[in-house]
Design a protein around this motif. Structure first.
Motif, PDB file in Angstrom:
ATOM      1  N   ALA A   1       0.835  -1.201   0.000  1.00  0.00           N
ATOM      2  CA  ALA A   1       0.000   0.000   0.000  1.00  0.00           C
ATOM      3  C   ALA A   1       0.870   1.252   0.000  1.00  0.00           C
ATOM      4  CB  ALA A   1      -0.926   0.002   1.213  1.00  0.00           C
ATOM      5  N   VAL A   2       1.906   1.238   0.823  1.00  0.00           N
ATOM      6  CA  VAL A   2       2.813   2.393   0.865  1.00  0.00           C
ATOM      7  C   VAL A   2       3.493   2.559  -0.493  1.00  0.00           C
ATOM      8  CG1 VAL A   2       4.935   3.300   1.893  1.00  0.00           C
ATOM      9  CG2 VAL A   2       3.195   2.276   3.354  1.00  0.00           C
ATOM     10  N   GLY A   3       3.902   1.453  -1.076  1.00  0.00           N
ATOM     11  CA  GLY A   3       4.538   1.507  -2.395  1.00  0.00           C
ATOM     12  C   GLY A   3       3.619   2.099  -3.435  1.00  0.00           C
ATOM     13  N   ALA A   4       2.339   1.677  -3.400  1.00  0.00           N
ATOM     14  CA  ALA A   4       1.374   2.209  -4.363  1.00  0.00           C
ATOM     15  C   ALA A   4       1.168   3.695  -4.142  1.00  0.00           C
ATOM     16  CB  ALA A   4       0.054   1.457  -4.225  1.00  0.00           C
ATOM     17  N   LEU A   5       1.118   4.094  -2.866  1.00  0.00           N
ATOM     18  CA  LEU A   5       0.942   5.518  -2.556  1.00  0.00           C
ATOM     19  C   LEU A   5       2.123   6.324  -3.080  1.00  0.00           C
ATOM     20  CD1 LEU A   5      -0.454   7.877  -1.044  1.00  0.00           C
ATOM     21  CD2 LEU A   5       0.863   7.227   0.972  1.00  0.00           C
ATOM     22  N   LEU A   6       3.332   5.844  -2.833  1.00  0.00           N
ATOM     23  CA  LEU A   6       4.523   6.567  -3.291  1.00  0.00           C
ATOM     24  C   LEU A   6       4.588   6.618  -4.808  1.00  0.00           C
ATOM     25  CD1 LEU A   6       7.366   5.425  -0.850  1.00  0.00           C
ATOM     26  CD2 LEU A   6       5.850   7.392  -0.704  1.00  0.00           C
TER      27      LEU A   6
ATOM     28  N   GLY B   1       4.233   9.984  -6.471  1.00  0.00           N
ATOM     29  CA  GLY B   1       5.495  10.208  -7.183  1.00  0.00           C
ATOM     30  C   GLY B   1       5.249  10.553  -8.636  1.00  0.00           C
ATOM     31  N   LEU B   2       4.209   9.959  -9.216  1.00  0.00           N
ATOM     32  CA  LEU B   2       3.842  10.260 -10.599  1.00  0.00           C
ATOM     33  C   LEU B   2       3.440  11.728 -10.725  1.00  0.00           C
ATOM     34  CD1 LEU B   2       3.485   8.615 -13.285  1.00  0.00           C
ATOM     35  CD2 LEU B   2       1.078   8.443 -12.703  1.00  0.00           C
ATOM     36  N   ALA B   3       2.630  12.170  -9.752  1.00  0.00           N
ATOM     37  CA  ALA B   3       2.198  13.574  -9.764  1.00  0.00           C
ATOM     38  C   ALA B   3       3.391  14.506  -9.589  1.00  0.00           C
ATOM     39  CB  ALA B   3       1.162  13.814  -8.669  1.00  0.00           C
ATOM     40  N   ILE B   4       4.300  14.125  -8.696  1.00  0.00           N
ATOM     41  CA  ILE B   4       5.511  14.945  -8.474  1.00  0.00           C
ATOM     42  C   ILE B   4       6.342  15.002  -9.755  1.00  0.00           C
ATOM     43  CG2 ILE B   4       7.704  15.100  -7.207  1.00  0.00           C
ATOM     44  CD1 ILE B   4       5.471  15.750  -5.380  1.00  0.00           C
TER      45      ILE B   4
ATOM     46  N   MET C   1      11.950  12.188 -10.405  1.00  0.00           N
ATOM     47  CA  MET C   1      11.435  10.822 -10.447  1.00  0.00           C
ATOM     48  C   MET C   1      11.724  10.049  -9.172  1.00  0.00           C
ATOM     49  SD  MET C   1      12.177   9.809 -14.405  1.00  0.00           S
ATOM     50  CE  MET C   1      11.934   8.073 -14.269  1.00  0.00           C
ATOM     51  N   THR C   2      12.330  10.708  -8.180  1.00  0.00           N
ATOM     52  CA  THR C   2      12.795   9.994  -6.979  1.00  0.00           C
ATOM     53  C   THR C   2      11.677   9.259  -6.254  1.00  0.00           C
ATOM     54  OG1 THR C   2      14.353  11.793  -6.741  1.00  0.00           O
ATOM     55  CG2 THR C   2      14.210  10.234  -4.923  1.00  0.00           C
ATOM     56  N   LEU C   3      10.608   9.976  -5.938  1.00  0.00           N
ATOM     57  CA  LEU C   3       9.530   9.379  -5.146  1.00  0.00           C
ATOM     58  C   LEU C   3       8.897   8.199  -5.879  1.00  0.00           C
ATOM     59  CD1 LEU C   3       8.323  10.097  -2.398  1.00  0.00           C
ATOM     60  CD2 LEU C   3       6.484  11.277  -3.600  1.00  0.00           C
ATOM     61  N   MET C   4       8.689   8.379  -7.181  1.00  0.00           N
ATOM     62  CA  MET C   4       8.058   7.350  -7.981  1.00  0.00           C
ATOM     63  C   MET C   4       8.947   6.111  -8.048  1.00  0.00           C
ATOM     64  SD  MET C   4       6.612   7.727 -11.826  1.00  0.00           S
ATOM     65  CE  MET C   4       8.202   7.903 -12.568  1.00  0.00           C
TER      66      MET C   4
ATOM     67  N   LEU D   1      11.210   5.224  -5.873  1.00  0.00           N
ATOM     68  CA  LEU D   1      11.183   4.611  -4.535  1.00  0.00           C
ATOM     69  C   LEU D   1       9.936   3.733  -4.391  1.00  0.00           C
ATOM     70  CD1 LEU D   1      12.766   4.674  -1.907  1.00  0.00           C
ATOM     71  CD2 LEU D   1      11.413   6.639  -1.182  1.00  0.00           C
ATOM     72  N   GLY D   2       8.812   4.284  -4.823  1.00  0.00           N
ATOM     73  CA  GLY D   2       7.563   3.533  -4.763  1.00  0.00           C
ATOM     74  C   GLY D   2       7.614   2.263  -5.586  1.00  0.00           C
TER      75      GLY D   2
END
Lengths: 141, 261
Positions: B21-26, B30-33, B40-43, B45-46
């Protein structure tokens, strides 16, 4: 109804002073092996009804035109009149002019059909304020 | 109590649903970021978190089933229902894209010239690479069925051969499709034609890659003697998924490649 009989007709120098060109023959658009065949009049009436729906939406107009143009015939002026009036209800001038271009294209080598149809549609075209592709100069690519 | 008095599987507590769930959230945020702030860091990481979750969660399921014996008949029945429901949800997913395609192509707008294919679009010849792709996937449906029968008959070598062939055909499809994408005379940005074509075939291609991966996992498990002739649900699930992917392609081929040209 300008149907399959078109192919067999000798149309070359036929003049437009006749009431209408003699292309009609009572042949159905499709030759099924059984079942009731729709007459030309029934076909025309069905399509006039389709385009005369007061609240026809833009998708239905475009779908109807695409289906109609897919048939092996040039639609009767009365069908085209209903379609042009539908364009007016939908504020779609572009489609109205496109319909006229489609008629010319569907006539194929029978170059006298298009001027005949335009002639029949003149009252509707002037009532609705629809210019022909020729008037706009867009008939030459 | 020391022993359970039922045949069901009460799963041990697991962190993977949370990490997933956390991965999906990130990934999504992350896509929006990425869209707005070009990072692309957050995405990424996710994505890493999601991949780790999948690996460990499914590894645990294999441990519970194959090595600890928790997948009794009723448990397997539940897994079957689960896979069927999942595939059904995917059917609806694709249904949406087919809806979009037919909405746009049955009633093409004046902007397209009132015709389909739209003015200016050179479509792909349906009887060239797309037809080959159809043959490749149909053949892979045959080889995966061969693999299934081999498993049921206890034929280890044939199972390995037919499963390998299935995966190779899947990879061949992907390679051919990638080449088609590269060589295509139109892009995703080319009006509604480009949008419907690449979104529908693109998601299909993604599902081919997922399906090929699933089959590859089955291949590795088969090498390691996980499957018996009576009990090999992981393989069956992969085979169902693979057939689903094949059927989606057939609809794509007939609708978009053939009728739509």
């Amino acid at each position: 109804m300008f149907r399959a009989a078109l192919r067999a007709s000798v149309s070359g120098a036929r003049s437009l002073t006749r009431a209408r060109p003699q292309y009609t023959a009572s042949v159905a658009a499709r030759s099924y092996s059984h079942g009731k065949q729709e007459t030309d009049e029934e076909f025309d009436a069905r399509w006039v009804t389709y385009f005369s729906k007061p609240d026809i939406d833009a998708w239905e107009l475009r779908k109807g035109m695409n289906t109609l143009i897919g048939y092996d015939l040039v639609p009767e002026p009365k069908i085209l009149e209903a379609a042009l009036k539908a364009c007016r209800r939908l504020d779609d001038l572009a489609s109205a002019i496109r319909i006229l271009e489609a008629v010319k294209d569907k006539s194929g080598p029978h170059k006298e059909i298009y001027p005949y149809v335009i002639q029949e549609l003149l009252p509707t075209l002037s009532e609705l304020g629809i210019p022909t592709p020729e008037e706009l100069g867009i008939d030459k690519a | 109590m020391a022993h359970q008095a039922h045949a069901y599987h009460m799963v041990d507590p697991s962190p993977w649903p949370l990490t997933g769930a956390v991965g999906a959230l990130l990934m999504t945020s992350g896509l929006a970021i990425w869209f707005h702030f070009h990072s692309m860091t957050l995405m990424t990481l996710g994505l890493i978190l999601l991949l780790l979750t999948m690996y460990q969660w499914w590894r645990d399921i294999i441990r519970e089933g194959t090595f600890q014996g928790h997948h009794t008949p009723p448990v397997q029945k539940g897994l079957r229902y689960g896979m069927i429901l999942f595939i059904t949800s995917e059917v609806f997913f694709f249904l949406g894209f087919f809806w979009a395609f037919y909405h746009s192509s049955l009633a093409p707008t004046p902007e397209l010239g009132g015709c389909w294919p739209p003015t200016g679009i050179t479509t792909l010849d349906p009887f060239e690479v797309p037809l080959l792709n159809t043959a490749v996937l149909l053949a892979s449906g045959v080889t995966v069925t061969w693999a299934h029968h081999s498993i049921m008959e206890g034929e280890r070598k044939q199972t390995i051969q037919s499963l390998a062939l299935t995966i190779i055909l899947g990879l061949y499809f992907t390679a051919l499709q990638a080449m088609e994408y590269y060589e295509a005379p139109f892009t995703i940005a080319d009006g509604v034609y480009g949008s419907t074509f690449f979104v529908a075939t693109g998601f299909h291609g993604l599902h081919v890659i997922i399906g090929s991966t699933f089959l590859a996992v089955c291949f590795l498990r088969q090498i390691q003697y996980h499957f018996t002739s009576e009990h090999h649900f992981g393989f069956e699930a992969a085979a169902w998924y693979w057939h689903f992917v094949d059927v989606v392609w057939l609809f794509l081929y007939v609708s978009i490649y053939w009728w739509g040209s």
